[in-house]
Design a protein around this motif. Structure first.
Motif, short mmCIF file in Angstrom:
data_model
loop_
_atom_site.label_atom_id
_atom_site.label_comp_id
_atom_site.label_asym_id
_atom_site.label_seq_id
_atom_site.Cartn_x
_atom_site.Cartn_y
_atom_site.Cartn_z
N PRO A 1 -6.23 -7.67 0.26
CA PRO A 1 -4.86 -7.15 0.20
C PRO A 1 -3.85 -8.16 0.71
O PRO A 1 -4.18 -9.01 1.54
CB PRO A 1 -4.90 -5.91 1.09
N VAL A 2 -2.64 -8.07 0.21
CA VAL A 2 -1.57 -8.96 0.65
C VAL A 2 -1.05 -8.51 2.01
O VAL A 2 -0.74 -7.33 2.20
CB VAL A 2 -0.42 -8.94 -0.39
N PRO A 3 -0.95 -9.43 2.99
CA PRO A 3 -0.39 -9.05 4.30
C PRO A 3 1.05 -8.58 4.14
O PRO A 3 1.85 -9.24 3.50
CB PRO A 3 -0.47 -10.35 5.11
N LEU A 4 1.37 -7.44 4.72
CA LEU A 4 2.71 -6.87 4.58
C LEU A 4 3.40 -6.80 5.93
O LEU A 4 2.77 -6.81 6.98
CB LEU A 4 2.62 -5.45 3.98
N GLY B 1 4.36 3.68 4.72
CA GLY B 1 4.20 3.04 6.02
C GLY B 1 2.75 2.86 6.42
O GLY B 1 2.34 1.80 6.89
N ASN B 2 1.95 3.88 6.17
CA ASN B 2 0.52 3.77 6.50
C ASN B 2 -0.17 2.74 5.62
O ASN B 2 -1.05 1.99 6.08
CB ASN B 2 -0.17 5.13 6.31
N TYR B 3 0.24 2.64 4.35
CA TYR B 3 -0.36 1.64 3.47
C TYR B 3 0.02 0.23 3.92
O TYR B 3 -0.82 -0.66 4.01
CB TYR B 3 0.12 1.87 2.04
N MET B 4 1.31 0.03 4.23
CA MET B 4 1.77 -1.29 4.65
C MET B 4 1.15 -1.73 5.96
O MET B 4 0.73 -2.87 6.13
CB MET B 4 3.30 -1.32 4.73
#
Length: 209
Positions: A1-4, A201-204
């Motif tokens: 996953p891409v760091p957010l 928010g939880n996904y990020m």
């Protein structure tokens, strides 16, 4: 996953959810375009730092009058005092006597903006040379240094001028807040907004490690 980028919020412990709006919100059912979120909120790579400071301010030539204050502060003092058109000595007398004719709200606010700080007071009061050579801003600092609690006095005077306005404004704001809470409590859109906010928010946060 891409760091957010992380969302700065306070985590609500599961034991504290009961009885709140979060008890009926299930963000797991929210569907959104993850690629768009990753594109818009990807963590930026920190650029290398370490560039040397440039164009440091030059020490100005000494004027005819002794200038102890920093140039920008000196100019600020001059501008305000020229606008007020009242001598430092008369200003001190007005503050000590709470002269309402002189100390209008605008006048008080102007004085607050140029209230000397501890360093400025020390620079002027401990100046060993001829104080008659001091500039007008320094003379103002010198005169106000004899007023006990000069800045607190100014704030107290300002408060007395705006007290009624503050009470009226506070009453209006409290009434507006009460009306807003009543409106939000029955607004079905709020639940949907919080649901999507929690999901995003939880996904990020979950993909930032």
């Amino acid at each position: 996953p891409v760091p957010l980028r992380n969302i700065m919020w306070s985590v609500v412990h599961p034991t504290n959810i009961k009885g709140t709006i979060w008890e009926v919100i299930d963000d797991s059912r929210v569907k959104f375009d993850r690629s768009s979120v990753e594109k818009e909120f990807a963590s930026a790579v920190k650029a290398a730092t370490g560039a040397l400071e440039k164009n440091k301010s030059m020490v100005p030539e000494a004027p005819k009058k002794v200038m102890l204050l920093q140039p920008d502060r000196y100019k600020n003092f001059e501008l305000v005092l020229n606008k007020l058109k009242v001598s430092p000595l008369l200003i001190v007398d007005a503050v000590l006597s709470c002269n309402e004719k002189i100390l209008t709200l605008d006048f008080i606010e102007s004085l607050i903006n140029i209230a000397p700080n501890e360093i400025e007071l020390q620079q002027v009061t401990e100046y060993p040379g001829d104080k008659k050579l001091l500039g007008t801003p320094e003379m103002f600092v010198l005169e106000t240094s004899v007023v006990p609690g000069y800045l607190p006095r100014l704030f107290a005077l300002k408060f007395s001028r705006i007290y009624d306005e503050l009470i009226e404004d506070l009453d209006f704001r409290l009434t507006s807040i009460r009306e807003l809470f009543v409106s939000l409590h029955s607004d079905p859109k709020l639940k949907k907004i919080l649901q999507y906010t929690l999901a995003l928010g939880n996904y990020m946060n979950g993909t930032s490690n």
